[in-house]
Write a protein that holds these residues in place. Structure first.
Motif, short mmCIF file in Angstrom:
data_model
loop_
_atom_site.label_atom_id
_atom_site.label_comp_id
_atom_site.label_asym_id
_atom_site.label_seq_id
_atom_site.Cartn_x
_atom_site.Cartn_y
_atom_site.Cartn_z
N ALA A 1 -22.20 0.08 -21.30
CA ALA A 1 -22.31 -0.09 -22.76
C ALA A 1 -21.33 0.84 -23.48
O ALA A 1 -21.74 1.72 -24.25
CB ALA A 1 -23.74 0.19 -23.20
N PRO A 2 -20.03 0.69 -23.24
CA PRO A 2 -19.07 1.63 -23.82
C PRO A 2 -18.99 1.59 -25.34
O PRO A 2 -18.80 2.64 -25.96
CB PRO A 2 -17.73 1.21 -23.20
CG PRO A 2 -17.91 -0.21 -22.81
CD PRO A 2 -19.36 -0.34 -22.45
N VAL A 3 -19.17 0.43 -25.94
CA VAL A 3 -19.09 0.34 -27.40
C VAL A 3 -20.26 1.09 -28.04
O VAL A 3 -20.08 1.85 -29.00
CB VAL A 3 -19.06 -1.13 -27.87
CG1 VAL A 3 -19.14 -1.23 -29.39
CG2 VAL A 3 -17.81 -1.82 -27.36
N PHE A 4 -21.46 0.93 -27.48
CA PHE A 4 -22.63 1.63 -28.00
C PHE A 4 -22.45 3.15 -27.89
O PHE A 4 -22.66 3.87 -28.87
CB PHE A 4 -23.90 1.21 -27.24
CG PHE A 4 -25.10 2.05 -27.56
CD1 PHE A 4 -25.76 1.90 -28.76
CD2 PHE A 4 -25.54 3.02 -26.67
CE1 PHE A 4 -26.86 2.70 -29.08
CE2 PHE A 4 -26.63 3.82 -26.97
CZ PHE A 4 -27.30 3.66 -28.18
N PHE A 5 -22.06 3.63 -26.71
CA PHE A 5 -21.92 5.07 -26.52
C PHE A 5 -20.76 5.65 -27.33
O PHE A 5 -20.85 6.77 -27.84
CB PHE A 5 -21.78 5.42 -25.04
CG PHE A 5 -23.08 5.29 -24.29
CD1 PHE A 5 -24.13 6.15 -24.53
CD2 PHE A 5 -23.25 4.30 -23.34
CE1 PHE A 5 -25.33 6.04 -23.86
CE2 PHE A 5 -24.46 4.17 -22.66
CZ PHE A 5 -25.50 5.04 -22.92
N ALA A 6 -19.68 4.87 -27.48
CA ALA A 6 -18.57 5.32 -28.31
C ALA A 6 -19.00 5.44 -29.76
O ALA A 6 -18.69 6.42 -30.45
CB ALA A 6 -17.39 4.37 -28.18
N TRP A 7 -19.75 4.43 -30.23
CA TRP A 7 -20.22 4.45 -31.62
C TRP A 7 -21.16 5.63 -31.84
O TRP A 7 -21.04 6.35 -32.83
CB TRP A 7 -20.91 3.13 -31.98
CG TRP A 7 -21.04 2.93 -33.45
CD1 TRP A 7 -20.17 2.30 -34.27
CD2 TRP A 7 -22.11 3.41 -34.28
NE1 TRP A 7 -20.64 2.34 -35.57
CE2 TRP A 7 -21.82 3.02 -35.61
CE3 TRP A 7 -23.28 4.12 -34.05
CZ2 TRP A 7 -22.65 3.31 -36.68
CZ3 TRP A 7 -24.11 4.42 -35.11
CH2 TRP A 7 -23.79 4.02 -36.41
#
Length: 153
Positions: A64-70
């Motif tokens: 979940a890279p987008v979630f963790f980046a956000w």
């Protein structure tokens, strides 16, 4: 703390680190009104390169890279402001501690060693202290708690 000057000594690093985190770390990768204009980030938008960077950490981050980046960028840009103001200090200190742990251990240590990890580790330690101590007298949390106690009495 028993004396106002003790709270002031604890508030100054909290305020300074919150401002630096928000302006320097967070605003460069998360769209907030004070983000550099050359980044061309919309409001609450994450820089295009950041999810790719997060995915490189592997494991859960790759799922979940987008979630963790956000979440990481939000905790730096917005959490830094809240930390500086002493508003919801313990909540945002927790988010910042998680983000700085990941930054120190998964990003900086493998790529640049201990010396590169020191800024993230410093923010991590400060957030741990503020998670336990709260904002002190020089924060909005204190004013809210004081007003709440006054209304109950």
């Amino acid at each position: 703390m028993p004396a106002w000057w003790q709270d002031l000594l604890l508030a100054l690093p909290r305020m300074l680190c919150g401002i630096l985190m928000s302006i320097d770390f967070g605003a460069s990768k998360f769209g907030v009104p004070w983000s550099p204009s050359d980044r061309k980030l919309g409001l609450f938008e994450v820089a295009f390169w950041f999810p790719q960077d997060v995915a490189g950490y592997g494991g859960l981050f790759a799922m979940a890279p987008v979630f963790f980046a956000w979440m990481g960028a939000f905790s730096e840009a917005v959490g830094g402001v809240f930390l500086a103001l002493g508003l919801q200090t313990r909540v945002f200190s927790f988010l910042i501690a998680c983000t700085m742990f990941v930054a120190a251990v998964f990003q900086q240590l493998p790529n640049g060693g201990t010396w590169n990890a020191l800024p993230a580790a410093g923010f991590l330690w400060l957030s741990l202290f503020t998670m336990v101590l709260g904002s002190g007298r020089f924060g909005i949390d204190y004013l809210i708690a004081k007003k709440w106690q006054h209304e109950k009495a």
